[in-house]
Structure formats: C-alpha cells, structure tokens
Design a protein around this motif. Structure first.
Motif, short mmCIF file in Angstrom:
data_model
loop_
_atom_site.label_atom_id
_atom_site.label_comp_id
_atom_site.label_asym_id
_atom_site.label_seq_id
_atom_site.Cartn_x
_atom_site.Cartn_y
_atom_site.Cartn_z
N ARG A 1 -84.45 27.00 -105.41
CA ARG A 1 -85.11 27.04 -106.71
C ARG A 1 -84.97 28.44 -107.29
O ARG A 1 -85.45 29.41 -106.70
N LEU A 2 -84.31 28.53 -108.41
CA LEU A 2 -84.16 29.80 -109.11
C LEU A 2 -85.28 29.96 -110.13
O LEU A 2 -85.74 28.99 -110.73
N SER A 3 -85.69 31.20 -110.33
CA SER A 3 -86.69 31.53 -111.33
C SER A 3 -86.15 32.63 -112.22
O SER A 3 -85.34 33.46 -111.79
N CYS A 4 -86.60 32.63 -113.45
CA CYS A 4 -86.22 33.69 -114.39
C CYS A 4 -87.46 34.03 -115.20
O CYS A 4 -87.94 33.22 -115.98
N ALA A 5 -87.96 35.24 -115.00
CA ALA A 5 -89.17 35.69 -115.68
C ALA A 5 -88.81 36.67 -116.78
O ALA A 5 -87.97 37.56 -116.58
N ALA A 6 -89.44 36.51 -117.91
CA ALA A 6 -89.22 37.39 -119.04
C ALA A 6 -90.32 38.44 -119.08
O ALA A 6 -91.48 38.14 -118.82
N SER A 7 -89.94 39.64 -119.41
CA SER A 7 -90.92 40.70 -119.55
C SER A 7 -90.61 41.50 -120.80
O SER A 7 -89.47 41.54 -121.27
N GLY A 8 -91.63 42.13 -121.34
CA GLY A 8 -91.42 42.96 -122.51
C GLY A 8 -91.53 42.22 -123.82
O GLY A 8 -91.83 42.80 -124.85
N SER A 9 -91.25 40.92 -123.79
CA SER A 9 -91.41 40.10 -125.00
C SER A 9 -91.54 38.65 -124.56
O SER A 9 -91.23 38.31 -123.43
N THR A 10 -91.99 37.83 -125.47
CA THR A 10 -92.17 36.44 -125.14
C THR A 10 -90.98 35.62 -125.60
O THR A 10 -90.38 35.89 -126.63
N PHE A 11 -90.62 34.64 -124.80
CA PHE A 11 -89.52 33.74 -125.15
C PHE A 11 -90.02 32.31 -125.31
O PHE A 11 -89.26 31.36 -125.13
N ASN A 12 -91.31 32.18 -125.64
CA ASN A 12 -91.90 30.84 -125.70
C ASN A 12 -91.31 29.96 -126.79
O ASN A 12 -91.45 28.74 -126.73
N ARG A 13 -90.67 30.57 -127.78
CA ARG A 13 -90.07 29.78 -128.86
C ARG A 13 -88.55 29.75 -128.76
O ARG A 13 -87.88 29.28 -129.68
N HIS A 14 -88.02 30.25 -127.67
CA HIS A 14 -86.58 30.30 -127.48
C HIS A 14 -86.10 29.14 -126.61
O HIS A 14 -86.83 28.64 -125.75
N VAL A 15 -84.88 28.73 -126.83
CA VAL A 15 -84.19 27.88 -125.88
C VAL A 15 -83.84 28.76 -124.67
O VAL A 15 -83.36 29.89 -124.83
N LEU A 16 -84.08 28.25 -123.48
CA LEU A 16 -83.74 28.97 -122.25
C LEU A 16 -82.68 28.19 -121.49
O LEU A 16 -82.69 26.95 -121.51
N ALA A 17 -81.79 28.91 -120.85
CA ALA A 17 -80.66 28.24 -120.21
C ALA A 17 -80.24 28.96 -118.94
O ALA A 17 -80.61 30.12 -118.72
N TRP A 18 -79.46 28.25 -118.14
CA TRP A 18 -78.81 28.82 -116.98
C TRP A 18 -77.30 28.66 -117.13
O TRP A 18 -76.82 27.59 -117.54
N PHE A 19 -76.60 29.71 -116.80
CA PHE A 19 -75.14 29.71 -116.72
C PHE A 19 -74.77 30.16 -115.31
O PHE A 19 -75.61 30.68 -114.57
N ARG A 20 -73.52 29.99 -114.95
CA ARG A 20 -73.06 30.48 -113.65
C ARG A 20 -71.61 30.92 -113.75
O ARG A 20 -70.86 30.44 -114.60
N ARG A 21 -71.24 31.85 -112.87
CA ARG A 21 -69.86 32.30 -112.80
C ARG A 21 -69.41 32.28 -111.35
O ARG A 21 -69.92 33.05 -110.52
N ALA A 22 -68.49 31.39 -111.08
CA ALA A 22 -67.91 31.29 -109.74
C ALA A 22 -66.79 32.32 -109.61
O ALA A 22 -66.23 32.75 -110.63
N PRO A 23 -66.45 32.71 -108.39
CA PRO A 23 -65.38 33.69 -108.20
C PRO A 23 -64.09 33.26 -108.87
O PRO A 23 -63.63 32.13 -108.68
#
Length: 122
Positions: A17-39
């Motif tokens: 389970r991955l987590s991503c926490a935002a600090s410094g500003s709120t992202f409550n109205r943003h779309v949030l996403a995950w990307f990945r980069r394989a070797p």
C-alpha cells in the motif's frame, strides 16, 4: 509538497500500500494520481481519482488489482496494490492536477512527489 511512501520489496502475488501525503498546501480539490517508471521505460499513468473520490480511472495493466483512494481530511492519496507481478517493478510517483477532470497524460499534472521504489521478485 507531495511525499510518497510505502514502497519496498515483495514477492509476486503479494501486496503493498503506497501513501502520498501533501504538505504546505491542500489538494482537496485536485485530481490525484499515481504514475510509475520502470527501468528503461517512460513514466506511465497508473491510476487517478477525482477530488470527491467518486470517480476513478485505471490503466488496463493494473485494473482489478490496484485500488486508488483518498482521505481529504488527511490530504493523502493511497494506492493499494494486490496480486503484484514482476512487471509492476518501478518507481511510483504521486501527482496532483489542478482542475476537476481526470487525465492520464503526464503534462496534465502540476505537482509531483519524489517517488518510492516498488520491487516485485518472481
């Protein structure tokens, strides 16, 4: 402003389970996403969730195995990854997009986390 965590080494068939926490500003109205980069590959879209959590979208390669969710009260987005495969090995990045609609293109996202390594052994 976006801090991803939860990566690690897991055997094929396992979960993380991955987590991503935002600090410094709120992202409550943003779309949030995950990307990945394989070797040796380009960064690719994995999953996204709209601001309310009512709409999600997944890459075909992870559909049915990964689940994206968010807790706006904690300014955090999650990626539950089940039935992991060696081809899921990558650095995983969280991202935030200003605007209401889900997008899959990297250029559509304005904020990026630093990435967390996921390694799946066979």
């Amino acid at each position: 402003q976006l801090q991803a965590s939860g990566g690690g080494l897991v055997q094929a068939g396992g979960s993380l389970r991955l987590s991503c926490a935002a600090s410094g500003s709120t992202f409550n109205r943003h779309v949030l996403a995950w990307f990945r980069r394989a070797p040796g590959k380009e960064r690719e879209f994995v999953a996204a969730i709209n601001w309310s959590g009512e709409r999600t979208y997944y890459a075909d390669s992870v559909k049915g195995r990964f689940t994206i969710s968010r807790e706006n009260a904690k300014n955090t987005v999650y990626l539950q990854m089940n039935s992991l495969k060696p081809e899921d090995t990558a650095v995983y990045y969280c991202a935030a997009r200003t605007g209401p609609t889900i997008a899959t293109a990297r250029r559509s996202y304005d904020y990026w986390g630093q990435g967390t390594q996921v390694t799946v052994s066979s």
